[in-house]
Write an enzyme that holds these catalytic residues in place. Structure first.
Site, PDB file in Angstrom:
ATOM      1  N   LYS A  86       0.826  -1.203   0.000  1.00 39.34           N
ATOM      2  CA  LYS A  86       0.000   0.000   0.000  1.00 39.34           C
ATOM      3  C   LYS A  86       0.869   1.265   0.000  1.00 39.34           C
ATOM      4  CE  LYS A  86      -4.020  -2.098   0.243  1.00 39.34           C
ATOM      5  NZ  LYS A  86      -3.660  -3.508   0.276  1.00 39.34           N
TER       6      LYS A  86
HETATM    7  C1  LIG Z   1      -9.954  -2.998  -1.770  1.00 42.67           C
HETATM    8  C2  LIG Z   1      -9.377  -3.698  -0.577  1.00 42.67           C
HETATM    9  N1  LIG Z   1     -10.174  -3.980   0.459  1.00 42.67           N
HETATM   10  C3  LIG Z   1      -9.710  -4.577   1.553  1.00 42.67           C
HETATM   11  C4  LIG Z   1      -8.391  -4.959   1.681  1.00 42.67           C
HETATM   12  C5  LIG Z   1      -7.959  -5.687   2.915  1.00 42.67           C
HETATM   13  O1  LIG Z   1      -6.911  -5.094   3.584  1.00 42.67           O
HETATM   14  P1  LIG Z   1      -5.941  -5.999   4.519  1.00 42.67           P
HETATM   15  O2  LIG Z   1      -5.106  -6.808   3.587  1.00 42.67           O
HETATM   16  O3  LIG Z   1      -5.163  -4.989   5.291  1.00 42.67           O
HETATM   17  O4  LIG Z   1      -6.806  -6.830   5.392  1.00 42.67           O
HETATM   18  C6  LIG Z   1      -7.524  -4.681   0.640  1.00 42.67           C
HETATM   19  C7  LIG Z   1      -6.090  -5.021   0.765  1.00 42.67           C
HETATM   20  O5  LIG Z   1      -5.460  -5.704   0.104  1.00 42.67           O
HETATM   21  C8  LIG Z   1      -8.013  -4.058  -0.540  1.00 42.67           C
HETATM   22  O6  LIG Z   1      -7.225  -3.824  -1.575  1.00 42.67           O
END
Ligand SMILES: Cc1ncc(COP(=O)(O)O)c(C=O)c1O
Length: 373
Positions: free
Chosen positions: A186
């Site tokens: 990110k």
């Molecule tokens: C659009 C979206 N939603 C949710 C997530 C979930 O985040 P995390 O991987 O921190 O749980 C991500 C991350 O990859 C994402 O790209």
């Protein structure tokens, strides 16, 4: 970052001695969790995105799940969302028994089409989970109007969009509660981690309780006033987050420069569609650089060549409704969301990260060009 000589990785974090120093401070302090860094991280983050309140959590997924809990999503409630996203966008309400209803996307922005959302509303609809895909802000005003008209909760999955602006104001400052994510690919990272922004003090207090095993503001360590989770972030990761916030403007500028270089290098390649451009209402925050190729065959030929040349890539993004567990659980199949399915077959993420250098980008462009020419 250590990388194989000659290889171009897909992504990578942008961290240095400052984060090391901040982490060391925490380790030496003896307060590894529930210490002062989490509050500090939240305050700095809230100020950065112009939100009145922010609650740090262990991941973006955890943040989304908590917003589904605060929205009161329960068994059998329908939740309208986009199929063109990461699975967590839908999983967050499936955990609570919510039923996914996928509304198709706009082929240009790749974000959910508000007209498809409106058409999907039924008497069982409880919420909309919108996504700012690849950092491009979704149609927040239109979605908010639909949510208000039908009395629905609106959750903004901004996990990919820290720094994006809608109608001149950053996501997070907009009103709907939003979630940001800090996995190392990110814009900024804490290793694993996430942040929920809200404009409601009541929701913020509830989020802090829910992430902390349902403990109340008052009461002791072993008193649980509601069903909660352990979705806390620890002080070590919060310290990394503080270091990242210090350099966030530099990160944004460098990522924009990397994207601009790709635009210039790829604009004349035949059959390569570039990411949808910003306009007065939408300012993207660069998370990934995703191109669309003419068809799946071309994409697979590009991928085979990238593999040979040790260039990172990913098939961003498969449509969620066609994931094996979704097909099995709900009987979803091809043809439900044709625009998303078409995008899923043709879109490809190129190597993209804050410190990506021009010569590596030139190589990516050259190799891509050799396949599509
Ligand atoms: C659009 C979206 N939603 C949710 C997530 C979930 O985040 P995390 O991987 O921190 O749980 C991500 C991350 O990859 C994402 O790209």
């Amino acid at each position: 970052m250590k990388q194989e000589v000659g290889a171009v990785p897909l992504s990578g974090p942008y961290i240095d001695e400052r984060e090391e120093e901040l982490v060391l401070e925490v380790m030496r302090s003896g307060r590894l969790s529930l210490g002062p860094n989490v509050d500090r991280f939240e305050e700095l983050f809230a100020a950065k995105v112009g939100a009145p309140y922010a609650a740090a959590v262990s991941s973006g997924t955890a943040g989304l799940h908590l917003l589904c809990v605060t929205a009161g999503i329960g068994a059998g409630d329908e939740v309208i969302t986009t199929p063109y996203s990461f699975a967590a966008t839908a999983n967050c309400f499936v955990y609570e028994g919510g039923v996914p209803v996928f509304a198709d996307i706009d082929p240009r922005t790749l974000n959910v089409d508000p007209r498809a959302v409106e058409a999907a509303v039924t008497s069982r609809t409880k919420a909309i989970v919108a996504v700012d895909i690849f950092g491009y802000p979704c149609e927040l005003d239109a979605l908010r109007a639909i949510a208000d008209k039908h009395g629905l909760a609106l959750i903004d999955d901004s996990c990919e969009a820290l720094g994006a602006e809608y109608k001149g104001a950053p996501l997070g400052s907009q009103g709907p509660s939003a979630v940001f994510a800090f996995y190392p690919n990110k814009q900024m990272t804490t290793g694993e981690g996430g942040m929920v922004t809200t404009h409601s003090e009541e929701e913020w207090r509830l989020l802090r309780s829910l992430r902390n095993q349902g403990r109340g503001d008052e009461g002791g360590w072993l008193e649980h006033v509601r069903l909660g989770f352990n979705y806390r972030i620890d002080d070590i990761r919060a310290a990394i987050g503080i270091g990242q916030l210090e350099k966030l403007d530099e990160i944004f500028a460098l990522r924009s420069a990397v994207a601009k270089r790709y635009d210039e290098l790829l604009v004349d390649l035949p059959g390569v569609e570039l990411p949808w451009a910003d306009d007065a209402d939408h300012k993207r925050s660069w998370f990934v650089y995703v191109v669309a190729l003419p068809d799946n065959d071309t994409r697979e030929r590009v991928i085979a060549t990238f593999e040979r040349e040790r260039i990172g890539y990913n098939r961003y993004l498969p449509s969620i409704h066609l994931q094996p567990y979704m097909r099995e659980r709900y009987g979803f199949s091809e043809g439900m969301c044709p625009v998303s399915e078409d995008a899923s077959a043709r879109t490809l993420a190129l190597p993209f990260f804050t410190a990506l250098e021009r010569d590596a980008q030139e190589r990516v462009a050259e190799v891509l060009g050799s396949v599509v020419a």
